[in-house]
Enzyme design. Sequence first.
Site, short mmCIF file in Angstrom:
data_model
loop_
_atom_site.label_atom_id
_atom_site.label_comp_id
_atom_site.label_asym_id
_atom_site.label_seq_id
_atom_site.Cartn_x
_atom_site.Cartn_y
_atom_site.Cartn_z
N ASP A 1 1.00 -0.62 -0.38
CA ASP A 1 0.06 0.35 0.08
C ASP A 1 0.88 1.32 -0.01
O ASP A 1 1.96 1.06 0.00
CB ASP A 1 -0.67 -0.19 1.42
CG ASP A 1 -0.39 -0.08 2.80
OD1 ASP A 1 0.82 0.46 2.22
OD2 ASP A 1 -1.18 -0.60 3.15
N GLY B 1 -0.22 6.10 2.68
CA GLY B 1 -1.53 6.94 3.42
C GLY B 1 -2.21 6.20 4.47
O GLY B 1 -2.26 6.84 5.26
N PHE B 2 -3.07 5.18 4.41
CA PHE B 2 -3.77 4.69 5.31
C PHE B 2 -3.62 4.65 6.34
O PHE B 2 -4.51 5.47 7.27
CB PHE B 2 -4.63 3.32 4.46
CG PHE B 2 -5.66 2.94 5.15
CD1 PHE B 2 -6.99 3.36 5.21
CD2 PHE B 2 -5.33 2.46 6.32
CE1 PHE B 2 -8.00 3.28 6.54
CE2 PHE B 2 -7.19 1.59 7.68
CZ PHE B 2 -7.91 2.49 7.08
N ASP C 1 -8.08 -7.38 0.19
CA ASP C 1 -6.98 -7.32 1.44
C ASP C 1 -7.90 -7.50 2.61
O ASP C 1 -8.29 -5.83 2.33
CB ASP C 1 -5.96 -6.35 1.23
CG ASP C 1 -5.85 -4.99 1.36
OD1 ASP C 1 -6.71 -4.54 0.75
OD2 ASP C 1 -5.55 -4.49 2.78
N CYS D 1 -13.24 -29.74 5.11
CA CYS D 1 -12.08 -28.49 5.09
C CYS D 1 -10.26 -29.49 5.01
O CYS D 1 -10.26 -30.41 5.82
CB CYS D 1 -11.65 -27.55 6.38
SG CYS D 1 -10.06 -26.36 6.23
N CYS E 1 -7.36 -27.79 5.16
CA CYS E 1 -6.42 -27.29 6.32
C CYS E 1 -5.56 -28.12 6.83
O CYS E 1 -6.21 -29.03 7.32
CB CYS E 1 -7.03 -25.95 6.34
SG CYS E 1 -6.87 -26.14 8.34
N CYS F 1 -7.53 -28.27 10.01
CA CYS F 1 -8.36 -29.19 9.83
C CYS F 1 -8.01 -30.93 9.80
O CYS F 1 -8.86 -31.92 10.13
CB CYS F 1 -9.89 -28.81 9.49
SG CYS F 1 -10.54 -27.90 9.68
N HIS G 1 -6.18 -22.48 8.96
CA HIS G 1 -7.38 -22.12 9.25
C HIS G 1 -8.64 -20.79 8.41
O HIS G 1 -8.79 -20.87 6.58
CB HIS G 1 -8.84 -22.58 9.86
CG HIS G 1 -10.01 -23.05 9.85
ND1 HIS G 1 -10.55 -23.88 8.68
CD2 HIS G 1 -11.19 -22.14 9.80
CE1 HIS G 1 -12.25 -23.67 8.54
NE2 HIS G 1 -12.11 -22.64 9.11
#
Length: 338
Positions: free
Chosen positions: A60, A63-64, A236, A274, A276, A279, A305
């Site tokens: 980025d 700025g944020f 994001d 799942c 992952c 899991c 997960h």
Amino acid sequence: MPVGTLGTVKSLSPEELMEAGAQIILGNTYHLYLRPGCEVIEQFSGLHRFMNWSRPILTDSGGFQIFSLARLSKISENGATFQSHIDGSTHLLTPEKSVQIQISLGSDIIMCLDQCLPYPAEKQSAREALALTTRWARRCKDFWSCQTRKGNLLFGIVQGGMFSDLRSESVEDLVAIDFDGYAVGGLSVGEPKDLMLEMAAVTLPQLPADKPRYVMGVGTPEDLVNLVALGADMFDCVLPTRNARNGQLFTSSGTINISNACFKLDSEPIETGCSCYTCRHYSKAYLRHLYLAKELLAYRFNTIHNVHFFLDLMRRMRMSICNGNFESFKKDFFNKRA
Ligand SMILES: [Zn+2]
């Protein structure tokens, strides 16, 4: 994009990110510029080698964070002067400096410096912030075009507050400058959900269809599905990682809080089916125990997960779009969560 604020997606190794299917991650310019600093990262020819991540990185503009985290002392035509939230030191971030820092980080997708307003904002302030954002975007493009190190992309950021006509004006201005992709900024800053979707619905269809459209800082699984339906390609958000560390886990039927007593003896994984690592190997009862005991593994297993869940959701949406059945995917998704 999982968010890797300080050159790490909190608690995950690059291998774990790749296993979750991360194609790209986000790095925060503001944080990396202040700590460890560009000098350190340049020593490693960029963030990729420093953090051992070989896939793309989007950074980025900084700025944020300046507008939300730092003590902003002054905003002028030239740039934003702010004080570091770490040691109080004063810095000036200009559009050129922001691009320069992102190049030295070795970013693959560089974001233009923009002025993001809090919610609510008066129309006149939104109009001025949008005009400044456009002038800064032009300066970013000019500076970036003169740099020898190419291969990276430059994205413009649409502003305009919660005003449809200003959003359209911002799109028109940025498209005239011509960027590699376009982000919708200034959303998810405290406005009601239906207003966020309304602004996205105004903005997204006006952006070029042949360029990536990125909605910044969003959002829940429901937001992602609704925004993809409106034409968004990229997101994001810290939600999957931050919530994981708070024990909140995402499933296709909704979110669960792993500390809940009902999971004390639960031998099932977070989500049946799942794929992952968490899991495949661990029960909710074990994850609950780790979390309540504040064991370090809790953060890692929960994050594995959640990141997997978000990336898998995006993967399934991509597939449904390719197969021409996104509408039925969307209906099915909301039926399950109802
Ligand atoms: Zn899982």
